[in-house]
Design an enzyme around this catalytic site. Structure first.
Site, short mmCIF file in Angstrom:
data_model
loop_
_atom_site.label_atom_id
_atom_site.label_comp_id
_atom_site.label_asym_id
_atom_site.label_seq_id
_atom_site.Cartn_x
_atom_site.Cartn_y
_atom_site.Cartn_z
N GLU A 221 -0.54 -1.93 5.24
CA GLU A 221 0.39 -1.86 6.37
C GLU A 221 0.35 -0.48 7.02
OE1 GLU A 221 3.49 -0.73 8.74
OE2 GLU A 221 3.54 0.02 6.70
N GLU A 222 0.21 0.57 6.19
CA GLU A 222 0.22 1.93 6.72
C GLU A 222 -1.04 2.24 7.54
OE1 GLU A 222 2.72 3.74 6.69
OE2 GLU A 222 3.97 3.18 4.99
N HIS B 146 8.20 8.80 4.11
CA HIS B 146 6.97 9.59 4.22
C HIS B 146 7.17 11.03 3.75
CE1 HIS B 146 4.76 6.69 7.20
NE2 HIS B 146 5.57 6.04 6.38
N ASP C 50 0.82 -1.21 0.00
CA ASP C 50 0.00 0.00 0.00
C ASP C 50 0.86 1.26 0.00
OD1 ASP C 50 0.78 -0.82 2.62
OD2 ASP C 50 -0.63 0.60 3.48
#
Length: 407
Positions: A149-150, A376, A91
């Site tokens: 996962e995020e 990020h 993701d």
């Protein structure tokens, strides 16, 4: 479980490396295709379709729609042996990309800003190599392509839907491309590698009024300020200084005018720790402090606490396996980084609670090429030379894991 690691291998090192290097253009193609079309957690339809079509073309048995968009592939050597799982998350993040690369995100406001496109490409490359070299290992290899996962977390629902069963997995490995380490390094340690992730929210309920008449009010901002300060003492004065923990208030919102005392203040934050013994410690401790301060100031409160991910804890034997493999792949002990723990979190933790395994960091930063922005960040990118290194790490894990069976 491996009791000792094999000292030799039946496979020629040079041949393995040359075969994997031959995959490099394909790895880059997969990675850039995924990077252009990123998708958020449990929405990875295009990603899953690419994986599905690739596995079909490779003749690899696989199950789709596990935990909505997840895929579990199975590569059988045709010979008895253990079952090793390889996990890759797929993701992206709600980040608007600022990079000017030709393969930048085509989905506005969504970006692969953490390297999951690389993880998926590495897993596909590993699948292709193993499918074409089934005589190089014993047993079976499961490759788990995990969504979300995020957030909100895809590992747990994949486990609940049988990703580790039929056949039952004996061990699991996974990697994270890591811009905190330079290209050509591997970070691995036994025990805790990444922290537990817990979140909290609190609303302070006071009584608003005129900024010039504070005696008629209960100032929620003053109360909130005391709460924020007090929460810092939990780690500073309640936790053994030799143990790692973090309490962070990341959001604080209150007030709408400079001469108005706000009646409510809202805050949100996160708690991180390595030791599972703290699982039930922080929530009541935070609330005790908040309650005491509010009662002393005449305010009330609403408090909510959520346990998201447990700490990522590597099995010692599997960590030894990764170290052994890393030394073979990197060809120099200097490339092995033992001190690599981080307070970041990962839902790989749920897999590691179920079966012995190891999660490790694969260095991917190249400052000379400007490929060292942090994870990020809207300009995050990594050196794609890390992709074949990741494939070789996984291939050699399979080789050594199956060679050590039975333990």
């Amino acid at each position: 479980m491996l009791s000792t690691l094999p000292q030799g291998t039946d496979l020629d090192t040079t041949q393995i490396r040359l075969a994997i290097r031959g995959l490099h253009p394909q790895l880059i193609h997969w990675r850039r295709q995924l990077h252009q079309f990123p998708e958020l957690g449990f929405q990875e339809r295009l990603t899953a379709d690419l994986i599905h079509r690739t596995l079909q073309d490779l003749g690899i048995e696989h199950q789709t729609e596990v935990a909505k968009t997840g895929i579990v592939a199975l590569i059988d050597s045709g010979r008895p042996g253990p079952v090793l799982a390889i996990r890759a998350d797929m993701d992206a993040l709600p980040v608007t990309e600022e990079s000017e690369v030709s393969y930048r995100s085509q989905h506005l406001g969504i970006m692969h800003a953490c390297g999951h496109d690389g993880h998926t490409a590495i897993a596909l490359g590993t699948a292709q190599y193993l499918a074409q070299h089934r005589d190089s290992f014993r047993g079976q290899v499961k490759i788990i392509f995990q969504p979300a996962e995020e957030g909100p977390g895809g590992a747990k629902p994949m486990i609940e839907q049988g990703a580790l069963d039929n056949p039952r997995v004996d061990g699991i490995v996974g990697l994270h491309l890591w811009n905190n380490l330079p290209l050509g390094t591997v970070g691995v340690c036994a025990g805790p590698l990444m922290a537990a992730v817990e979140t909290f929210s609190c609303t302070i309920l006071g009584r608003g009024g005129h900024g010039a008449m504070p005696h008629q009010t209960v100032d929620s901002i003053v109360v909130a300020a005391q709460v924020v300060t007090a929460l810092q003492t939990i780690v500073a004065r309640n936790i053994n200084p030799l143990e790692a923990a973090v309490v962070t208030v990341g959001e604080l919102q209150a007030g709408s005018a400079l001469n108005v005392i706000a009646d409510t203040a809202r805050m949100r934050g996160t708690v991180r720790y390595f030791d599972p013994k703290f699982q039930h410690y922080f929530a009541p401790r935070l609330e005790t402090m908040i309650k005491g301060i509010c009662e002393a100031q005449g305010a009330s409160y609403e408090f909510h606490y959520h346990h998201l991910y447990p700490p990522v804890i590597n099995d010692p034997g599997m960590a030894d396996l990764i170290r052994s493999v890393a030394l073979a792949v990197l060809e120099t002990p200097a490339g092995l980084v033992p001190d690599c723990r981080t307070m970041g979190g990962e839902d790989m933790a749920f897999f590691l609670q179920e079966v012995p395994g190891c999660y490790f960091f694969l260095g991917s930063a190249n400052p000379r090429q400007g490929l060292d922005y942090p994870h990020h960040h809207p300009r995050f990118n990594f050196d794609e030379a890390a992709l074949p290194i990741g494939v070789e790490m996984f291939v050699r894990c399979v080789e050594q894991f199956s060679a050590g069976w039975p333990a």
